[in-house]
Design a protein around this motif. Structure first.
Motif, PDB file in Angstrom:
ATOM      1  N   GLY A   1       0.777  -1.236   0.000  1.00  0.00           N
ATOM      2  CA  GLY A   1       0.000   0.000   0.000  1.00  0.00           C
ATOM      3  C   GLY A   1       0.803   1.277   0.000  1.00  0.00           C
ATOM      4  O   GLY A   1       0.281   2.335   0.356  1.00  0.00           O
ATOM      5  N   MET A   2       2.069   1.226  -0.453  1.00  0.00           N
ATOM      6  CA  MET A   2       2.897   2.430  -0.473  1.00  0.00           C
ATOM      7  C   MET A   2       2.237   3.570  -1.239  1.00  0.00           C
ATOM      8  O   MET A   2       2.321   4.735  -0.839  1.00  0.00           O
ATOM      9  CB  MET A   2       4.269   2.146  -1.089  1.00  0.00           C
ATOM     10  CG  MET A   2       5.201   3.351  -1.097  1.00  0.00           C
ATOM     11  SD  MET A   2       6.676   3.124  -2.121  1.00  0.00           S
ATOM     12  CE  MET A   2       7.434   1.701  -1.374  1.00  0.00           C
ATOM     13  N   TYR A   3       1.568   3.246  -2.337  1.00  0.00           N
ATOM     14  CA  TYR A   3       0.874   4.271  -3.114  1.00  0.00           C
ATOM     15  C   TYR A   3      -0.612   4.355  -2.764  1.00  0.00           C
ATOM     16  O   TYR A   3      -1.229   5.412  -2.911  1.00  0.00           O
ATOM     17  CB  TYR A   3       1.036   4.006  -4.612  1.00  0.00           C
ATOM     18  CG  TYR A   3       2.365   4.466  -5.156  1.00  0.00           C
ATOM     19  CD1 TYR A   3       2.520   5.748  -5.677  1.00  0.00           C
ATOM     20  CD2 TYR A   3       3.470   3.631  -5.115  1.00  0.00           C
ATOM     21  CE1 TYR A   3       3.745   6.178  -6.162  1.00  0.00           C
ATOM     22  CE2 TYR A   3       4.705   4.053  -5.592  1.00  0.00           C
ATOM     23  CZ  TYR A   3       4.833   5.329  -6.115  1.00  0.00           C
ATOM     24  OH  TYR A   3       6.058   5.757  -6.592  1.00  0.00           O
ATOM     25  N   THR A   4      -1.192   3.248  -2.317  1.00  0.00           N
ATOM     26  CA  THR A   4      -2.629   3.226  -2.038  1.00  0.00           C
ATOM     27  C   THR A   4      -3.039   4.323  -1.062  1.00  0.00           C
ATOM     28  O   THR A   4      -3.998   5.068  -1.310  1.00  0.00           O
ATOM     29  CB  THR A   4      -3.041   1.853  -1.483  1.00  0.00           C
ATOM     30  OG1 THR A   4      -2.863   0.852  -2.500  1.00  0.00           O
ATOM     31  CG2 THR A   4      -4.494   1.850  -1.046  1.00  0.00           C
ATOM     32  N   TYR A   5      -2.331   4.446   0.041  1.00  0.00           N
ATOM     33  CA  TYR A   5      -2.750   5.389   1.087  1.00  0.00           C
ATOM     34  C   TYR A   5      -2.503   6.848   0.709  1.00  0.00           C
ATOM     35  O   TYR A   5      -3.379   7.699   0.940  1.00  0.00           O
ATOM     36  CB  TYR A   5      -2.092   5.018   2.412  1.00  0.00           C
ATOM     37  CG  TYR A   5      -2.428   3.602   2.832  1.00  0.00           C
ATOM     38  CD1 TYR A   5      -3.759   3.200   2.959  1.00  0.00           C
ATOM     39  CD2 TYR A   5      -1.436   2.656   3.057  1.00  0.00           C
ATOM     40  CE1 TYR A   5      -4.088   1.898   3.315  1.00  0.00           C
ATOM     41  CE2 TYR A   5      -1.754   1.354   3.412  1.00  0.00           C
ATOM     42  CZ  TYR A   5      -3.076   0.976   3.539  1.00  0.00           C
ATOM     43  OH  TYR A   5      -3.392  -0.315   3.880  1.00  0.00           O
ATOM     44  N   PRO A   6      -1.361   7.205   0.115  1.00  0.00           N
ATOM     45  CA  PRO A   6      -1.227   8.587  -0.370  1.00  0.00           C
ATOM     46  C   PRO A   6      -2.272   8.948  -1.435  1.00  0.00           C
ATOM     47  O   PRO A   6      -2.800  10.066  -1.434  1.00  0.00           O
ATOM     48  CB  PRO A   6       0.196   8.630  -0.935  1.00  0.00           C
ATOM     49  CG  PRO A   6       0.938   7.591  -0.141  1.00  0.00           C
ATOM     50  CD  PRO A   6      -0.066   6.490   0.056  1.00  0.00           C
ATOM     51  N   LEU A   7      -2.578   7.999  -2.323  1.00  0.00           N
ATOM     52  CA  LEU A   7      -3.617   8.259  -3.315  1.00  0.00           C
ATOM     53  C   LEU A   7      -4.972   8.456  -2.646  1.00  0.00           C
ATOM     54  O   LEU A   7      -5.758   9.334  -3.036  1.00  0.00           O
ATOM     55  CB  LEU A   7      -3.694   7.111  -4.325  1.00  0.00           C
ATOM     56  CG  LEU A   7      -2.524   6.988  -5.299  1.00  0.00           C
ATOM     57  CD1 LEU A   7      -2.642   5.698  -6.114  1.00  0.00           C
ATOM     58  CD2 LEU A   7      -2.441   8.188  -6.232  1.00  0.00           C
ATOM     59  N   ALA A   8      -5.256   7.658  -1.618  1.00  0.00           N
ATOM     60  CA  ALA A   8      -6.532   7.774  -0.910  1.00  0.00           C
ATOM     61  C   ALA A   8      -6.660   9.132  -0.236  1.00  0.00           C
ATOM     62  O   ALA A   8      -7.730   9.747  -0.242  1.00  0.00           O
ATOM     63  CB  ALA A   8      -6.654   6.653   0.119  1.00  0.00           C
ATOM     64  N   ARG A   9      -5.568   9.610   0.345  1.00  0.00           N
ATOM     65  CA  ARG A   9      -5.618  10.927   0.990  1.00  0.00           C
ATOM     66  C   ARG A   9      -5.867  12.023  -0.026  1.00  0.00           C
ATOM     67  O   ARG A   9      -6.686  12.921   0.186  1.00  0.00           O
ATOM     68  CB  ARG A   9      -4.316  11.210   1.736  1.00  0.00           C
ATOM     69  CG  ARG A   9      -4.361  12.536   2.513  1.00  0.00           C
ATOM     70  CD  ARG A   9      -3.015  12.935   3.030  1.00  0.00           C
ATOM     71  NE  ARG A   9      -2.101  13.351   1.975  1.00  0.00           N
ATOM     72  CZ  ARG A   9      -2.074  14.544   1.407  1.00  0.00           C
ATOM     73  NH1 ARG A   9      -2.946  15.468   1.763  1.00  0.00           N
ATOM     74  NH2 ARG A   9      -1.198  14.832   0.464  1.00  0.00           N
ATOM     75  N   LEU A  10      -5.173  11.959  -1.156  1.00  0.00           N
ATOM     76  CA  LEU A  10      -5.321  13.002  -2.168  1.00  0.00           C
ATOM     77  C   LEU A  10      -6.691  12.972  -2.830  1.00  0.00           C
ATOM     78  O   LEU A  10      -7.277  14.016  -3.107  1.00  0.00           O
ATOM     79  CB  LEU A  10      -4.221  12.852  -3.226  1.00  0.00           C
ATOM     80  CG  LEU A  10      -2.798  13.142  -2.752  1.00  0.00           C
ATOM     81  CD1 LEU A  10      -1.791  12.688  -3.802  1.00  0.00           C
ATOM     82  CD2 LEU A  10      -2.616  14.627  -2.449  1.00  0.00           C
ATOM     83  N   ALA A  11      -7.220  11.778  -3.092  1.00  0.00           N
ATOM     84  CA  ALA A  11      -8.532  11.654  -3.737  1.00  0.00           C
ATOM     85  C   ALA A  11      -9.651  12.083  -2.800  1.00  0.00           C
ATOM     86  O   ALA A  11     -10.691  12.592  -3.249  1.00  0.00           O
ATOM     87  CB  ALA A  11      -8.753  10.222  -4.202  1.00  0.00           C
ATOM     88  N   GLY A  12      -9.437  11.887  -1.511  1.00  0.00           N
ATOM     89  CA  GLY A  12     -10.415  12.343  -0.528  1.00  0.00           C
ATOM     90  C   GLY A  12     -11.681  11.511  -0.492  1.00  0.00           C
ATOM     91  O   GLY A  12     -11.833  10.547  -1.255  1.00  0.00           O
ATOM     92  N   PRO A  13     -12.630  11.876   0.375  1.00  0.00           N
ATOM     93  CA  PRO A  13     -13.853  11.090   0.537  1.00  0.00           C
ATOM     94  C   PRO A  13     -14.673  10.950  -0.742  1.00  0.00           C
ATOM     95  O   PRO A  13     -15.385   9.965  -0.920  1.00  0.00           O
ATOM     96  CB  PRO A  13     -14.633  11.879   1.605  1.00  0.00           C
ATOM     97  CG  PRO A  13     -13.593  12.660   2.335  1.00  0.00           C
ATOM     98  CD  PRO A  13     -12.547  13.006   1.319  1.00  0.00           C
ATOM     99  N   ALA A  14     -14.586  11.927  -1.630  1.00  0.00           N
ATOM    100  CA  ALA A  14     -15.357  11.870  -2.873  1.00  0.00           C
ATOM    101  C   ALA A  14     -14.661  11.055  -3.953  1.00  0.00           C
ATOM    102  O   ALA A  14     -15.253  10.784  -4.999  1.00  0.00           O
ATOM    103  CB  ALA A  14     -15.617  13.284  -3.389  1.00  0.00           C
ATOM    104  N   GLY A  15     -13.416  10.665  -3.717  1.00  0.00           N
ATOM    105  CA  GLY A  15     -12.653   9.914  -4.708  1.00  0.00           C
ATOM    106  C   GLY A  15     -12.668   8.426  -4.441  1.00  0.00           C
ATOM    107  O   GLY A  15     -13.293   7.933  -3.499  1.00  0.00           O
ATOM    108  N   GLN A  16     -11.949   7.691  -5.285  1.00  0.00           N
ATOM    109  CA  GLN A  16     -11.876   6.238  -5.164  1.00  0.00           C
ATOM    110  C   GLN A  16     -10.460   5.783  -5.502  1.00  0.00           C
ATOM    111  O   GLN A  16      -9.837   6.323  -6.424  1.00  0.00           O
ATOM    112  CB  GLN A  16     -12.831   5.548  -6.142  1.00  0.00           C
ATOM    113  CG  GLN A  16     -14.283   5.915  -6.021  1.00  0.00           C
ATOM    114  CD  GLN A  16     -15.110   5.251  -7.103  1.00  0.00           C
ATOM    115  OE1 GLN A  16     -14.906   4.092  -7.468  1.00  0.00           O
ATOM    116  NE2 GLN A  16     -16.073   6.003  -7.645  1.00  0.00           N
TER     117      GLN A  16
END
Length: 244
Positions: free
Chosen positions: A45-60
């Motif tokens: 998840g090295m990229y999964t979690y930073p991507l999740a933070r940037l995409a935010g609640p409205a993202g996926q």
């Protein structure tokens, strides 16, 4: 999202001192709130979690990892931090759907997860003396988009040990329709296993109107060819780059 932000911040801090991949520091330029992202070959998840933070609640974030142990760690982390905008899947991506054999090399009795690769299409399998064979489900990016009714795809990160050409083939419709930014690991030592080379993989995207970049000295820099100096390359469509 607070715990997601904390993990993402830790990974970014690691990137600043070369403990995690430095390209993490440049994701914010290409992943906005509401973005739909793929993490293909997600590992832990090295990229999964930073991507999740940037995409935010409205993202996926759609995170794919075929190996059993890294997937279990990824899934446990996902549950522990409550990343509701992340969907983790124990599968590989390719140019077709079904099941494939994945080869997991061993050395000194220990699995080398970073060397695992799908057997289909192998031309030069290498000389590892021991390996475990795992049968894994396989999807295509295009099929995932159809099944999950994704309205857009903004960013795809891909680390698949030389299998990039097949994953890209399975994402042709998505790439043409949505023109996502693409972050690919491209190394001839891995591509050679499948009879491919870096010029072929990069060239296929450049021919589709993408421009290639590397992360260097704190910013994305244009690159005209793949070099042994870097592992990861960002491809941004020419039209998207002009709009920035």
């Amino acid at each position: 999202m607070m715990r997601v932000g904390a993990v993402a911040a830790m990974l970014r801090a690691g990137a600043a001192v070369s403990l995690s991949e430095p390209e993490l520091l440049g994701l914010a330029e290409h992943v906005r709130p509401g973005a739909v992202c793929f993490d293909i070959g997600a590992a832990y998840g090295m990229y999964t979690y930073p991507l999740a933070r940037l995409a935010g609640p409205a993202g996926q974030v759609h995170s794919f990892e075929p190996l059993p142990v890294p997937y279990r760690i990824l899934e446990a982390g996902w549950r522990a931090i409550g990343a509701r905008n992340v969907r983790v899947t124990n599968a590989a991506l390719s140019s077709s759907t079904g099941y494939q054999r994945l080869r997991l090399p061993y050395r000194f009795g220990l699995p080398i997860h970073g060397w695992a690769h799908l057997e289909e299409g192998l031309k030069h399998p290498g000389s590892s003396a021991a390996a475990r064979i795992v049968e894994v489900p396989v999807y295509t990016v295009d099929r995932v988009c159809e099944l999950r009714e994704l309205p857009r795809v903004d960013f795809i990160k891909m680390d698949v040990e030389g299998y990039e050409a097949e994953v890209l083939k399975g994402a042709e419709w998505t790439i043409e329709q949505h023109r996502p930014a693409l972050l690919l690991e491209i190394e001839d030592r891995h591509l050679g296993k499948y009879g491919r080379d870096s010029a072929e993989v990069a060239g296929s995207l450049l021919a589709r109107g993408y421009r290639m970049h590397v992360w260097h000295r704190g910013r994305w820099n244009r690159a005209d060819r793949v070099s042994t100096r870097w592992r990861n390359y960002l491809f941004v469509s020419w039209a998207a780059e002009r709009r920035r």
